[in-house]
Design a protein around this motif. Structure first.
Motif, mmCIF file in Angstrom:
data_model
loop_
_atom_site.group_PDB
_atom_site.id
_atom_site.type_symbol
_atom_site.label_atom_id
_atom_site.label_comp_id
_atom_site.label_asym_id
_atom_site.label_seq_id
_atom_site.Cartn_x
_atom_site.Cartn_y
_atom_site.Cartn_z
ATOM 1 N N ALA A 1 9.056 5.881 13.443
ATOM 2 C CA ALA A 1 10.368 6.371 13.022
ATOM 3 C C ALA A 1 10.436 6.319 11.498
ATOM 4 N N PRO A 2 10.956 7.351 10.853
ATOM 5 C CA PRO A 2 11.028 7.331 9.383
ATOM 6 C C PRO A 2 11.877 6.172 8.876
ATOM 7 N N LEU A 3 11.400 5.566 7.801
ATOM 8 C CA LEU A 3 12.179 4.557 7.095
ATOM 9 C C LEU A 3 13.309 5.218 6.324
ATOM 10 N N ALA A 4 13.032 6.395 5.780
ATOM 11 C CA ALA A 4 14.011 7.124 4.969
ATOM 12 C C ALA A 4 13.582 8.578 4.910
ATOM 13 N N HIS A 5 14.445 9.412 4.357
ATOM 14 C CA HIS A 5 14.112 10.809 4.105
ATOM 15 C C HIS A 5 14.405 11.143 2.647
ATOM 16 N N SER B 1 2.996 -3.400 5.771
ATOM 17 C CA SER B 1 3.149 -3.335 4.313
ATOM 18 C C SER B 1 2.801 -1.958 3.756
ATOM 19 N N VAL B 2 2.532 -1.018 4.651
ATOM 20 C CA VAL B 2 2.151 0.336 4.233
ATOM 21 C C VAL B 2 3.385 1.220 4.164
ATOM 22 N N GLN B 3 3.558 1.929 3.054
ATOM 23 C CA GLN B 3 4.557 2.983 2.946
ATOM 24 C C GLN B 3 3.821 4.295 2.680
ATOM 25 N N ALA B 4 4.256 5.349 3.364
ATOM 26 C CA ALA B 4 3.516 6.600 3.286
ATOM 27 C C ALA B 4 4.449 7.784 3.459
ATOM 28 N N SER B 5 4.078 8.899 2.834
ATOM 29 C CA SER B 5 4.897 10.109 2.916
ATOM 30 C C SER B 5 4.102 11.295 2.385
ATOM 31 N N TYR B 6 4.531 12.505 2.737
ATOM 32 C CA TYR B 6 4.006 13.699 2.094
ATOM 33 C C TYR B 6 4.566 13.855 0.683
ATOM 34 N N LEU C 1 0.857 -1.176 0.000
ATOM 35 C CA LEU C 1 0.000 0.000 0.000
ATOM 36 C C LEU C 1 0.897 1.232 0.000
ATOM 37 N N TRP C 2 0.763 2.076 -1.007
ATOM 38 C CA TRP C 2 1.521 3.326 -1.089
ATOM 39 C C TRP C 2 0.545 4.488 -0.925
ATOM 40 N N ALA C 3 0.801 5.337 0.079
ATOM 41 C CA ALA C 3 -0.068 6.483 0.368
ATOM 42 C C ALA C 3 0.767 7.747 0.383
ATOM 43 N N GLU C 4 0.383 8.727 -0.452
ATOM 44 C CA GLU C 4 1.167 9.950 -0.515
ATOM 45 C C GLU C 4 0.310 11.167 -0.183
ATOM 46 N N ALA D 1 18.700 20.677 3.933
ATOM 47 C CA ALA D 1 18.127 19.635 4.783
ATOM 48 C C ALA D 1 16.615 19.833 4.888
ATOM 49 N N GLY D 2 15.941 18.781 5.384
ATOM 50 C CA GLY D 2 14.512 18.907 5.630
ATOM 51 C C GLY D 2 13.634 18.232 4.613
ATOM 52 N N GLY D 3 14.156 17.212 3.929
ATOM 53 C CA GLY D 3 13.321 16.467 2.995
ATOM 54 C C GLY D 3 12.249 15.677 3.716
ATOM 55 N N GLU D 4 11.201 15.303 3.008
ATOM 56 C CA GLU D 4 10.074 14.610 3.622
ATOM 57 C C GLU D 4 10.467 13.226 4.137
ATOM 58 N N ALA D 5 9.899 12.870 5.281
ATOM 59 C CA ALA D 5 10.073 11.533 5.831
ATOM 60 C C ALA D 5 9.221 10.535 5.055
ATOM 61 N N VAL D 6 9.735 9.323 4.904
ATOM 62 C CA VAL D 6 8.980 8.201 4.345
ATOM 63 C C VAL D 6 8.813 7.177 5.461
ATOM 64 N N TYR D 7 7.576 6.781 5.717
ATOM 65 C CA TYR D 7 7.284 5.864 6.816
ATOM 66 C C TYR D 7 6.904 4.479 6.271
ATOM 67 N N ARG D 8 7.263 3.461 7.044
ATOM 68 C CA ARG D 8 6.786 2.106 6.755
ATOM 69 C C ARG D 8 6.117 1.563 8.019
#
Length: 429
Positions: free
Chosen positions: A382-386, A404-409, A314-317, A394-401
């Protein structure tokens, strides 16, 4: 085949580029011309309005996000099938890296400067000359917007010269295309949109001789290589309605080009996720404007909860991520229960929280896109990545997992890296 081409730009945002581009596209289309329109820079809403005006699909062009090769291929394909190719610029002509001016220079598209002339006459021509000469750009002329009267238009036109022509003008509109916090209203929210566009086309005054004198635009063919069938046999469910409307046309083409079958559904209509879906995409949009409806749509909520629990990708943006949280607080301070798939809550702010192009470094390489939101996400995850800002700050959006869900702004532009995009909809190796 070849066509006439124009890039419509200005000194800044707010000059009326979208309104004038829509009016010109509508006018040309009603005159029987085949029109293709593009929008420079990351944008979801303007392309929808320009598509309604022109009667053709509208893609975005961005030399960084879309890549030069993709921009070239899109323009070459459009030039083969249209009489007029219009490109709406972003911000001011020289704003951004790369800018609208860079795109005009790179592809040899003449610039038409759209200037708000509501409080000036001859000065507008001086501004247009500065815009042209600053970058030595191919030039089509100037179009005066928000003109107060026929006399005002005559004075502006009299200032034009053969080398700096005034192509036309658009009178000040009492009612045009309404705006709000993320841009213009969606076409689906404007039942009288066709009448508005026709009124703009009727009001637009053009010098047909100047348009007829435009040079022929004939970009060489540069087809892109076929995509690998990384999603062959996969059905991807995609939310699509007024709450989840931020979909790049290129993203859908990329998914189908990799073999995916797309199945659309509407959370606002309380529709469940299609039962045969192998993966789910919740794109951005305006969940904050429809929070009460989404909160009451139990079928939709139970469906997405069950899908997330199933372990399917599931990808949610952005707006899609907001709808998966425990609650969303709107600008009036009202809290609405969301699907509760992601721990944490979202609160709308009155000021812009983030804006700009970013890239997500993934195992398959950088996936490019952008961010644009007013809300903030308070979560224990906790962010999976930025993501990384294009300008290096600096200050890129966080990517969360979460399961099975990955989500980010972060709004991903799938065509920038199809392999990385495909990975969003496949189980992890």
């Amino acid at each position: 085949m070849s066509c006439k081409a124009l890039l419509l730009s200005a000194i800044a945002s707010g000059q009326g580029k979208t309104t004038v581009t829509a009016a010109l596209a509508r006018k040309l289309a009603r005159d029987g011309q085949r029109v293709r329109v593009f929008k420079t820079g990351p944008d979801f809403i303007d392309p929808l309005l320009l598509a309604a005006a022109s009667g053709s699909n509208v893609d975005v062009l961005d030399l960084w996000m879309c890549t030069e090769a993709q921009c070239h291929a899109l323009l070459a394909e459009a030039a083969r099938e249209c009489d007029y190719l219009l490109i709406e610029g972003v911000m001011g002509l020289y704003d951004g890296m790369p800018s609208s001016a860079d795109l005009a220079r790179h592809f040899g598209v003449p610039v038409l400067a759209v200037l708000d002339c509501s409080a000036m006459v001859g000065t507008a021509l001086a501004i247009a000359r500065g815009l042209r000469d600053h970058g030595r750009l191919p030039w089509a002329g100037m179009l005066a917007n928000r003109v107060a009267s026929p006399g005002h238009a005559d004075m502006i036109r009299a200032c034009g010269t053969p080398e700096l022509p005034v192509v036309g003008h658009l009178p000040r509109q009492a009612e045009s295309l309404p705006e709000r916090h993320l841009g213009l209203h969606l076409p689906s929210e404007l039942p009288d949109l066709a009448a508005r566009l026709d009124a703009l086309a009727d009001a637009l005054q053009l010098d047909d001789a100047v348009l007829a004198a435009l040079p022929v635009f004939t970009p060489p063919a540069m087809p892109l290589p076929p995509l690998a069938p990384l999603l062959a046999g996969k059905t991807i469910a995609i939310a699509r309605d007024a709450a989840f409307a931020f979909l790049y046309a290129a993203n859908l083409r990329t998914l189908t080009g990799m073999g995916a079958t797309l199945a659309f559904f509407s959370p606002l209509a309380d529709e469940a996720i299609p039962a045969d879906a192998d993966a789910l995409w919740l794109p951005g949009g305006y969940p904050e404007l429809h929070a009460a409806t989404l909160a009451g749509n139990r079928r939709w909520q139970h469906s997405v909860q069950a899908f997330a629990a199933s372990g399917k990708p599931l990808w949610a943006e952005c707006g899609g991520m907001m709808a998966l949280t425990e609650s969303l607080t709107d600008t009036d301070g009202q809290s609405h229960a969301m699907a509760g798939v992601l721990p944490g809550s979202v609160r709308m702010g009155k000021k812009l929280a983030a804006l700009g192009s970013q890239g997500w470094p993934t195992a398959a390489g950088e996936l490019r896109g952008h961010t644009f939101h007013y809300s903030s996400f308070d979560t224990p995850l906790a962010p999976l990545a930025h993501c990384q800002r294009k300008d290096g700050r600096a200050g890129g959006e966080a990517v969360y997992r979460h399961g099975s869900v990955q989500a980010s702004y972060f709004h991903a532009y799938f065509a920038s890296n199809p392999a990385a995009a495909a990975a969003l909809f496949l189980p992890p190796c």
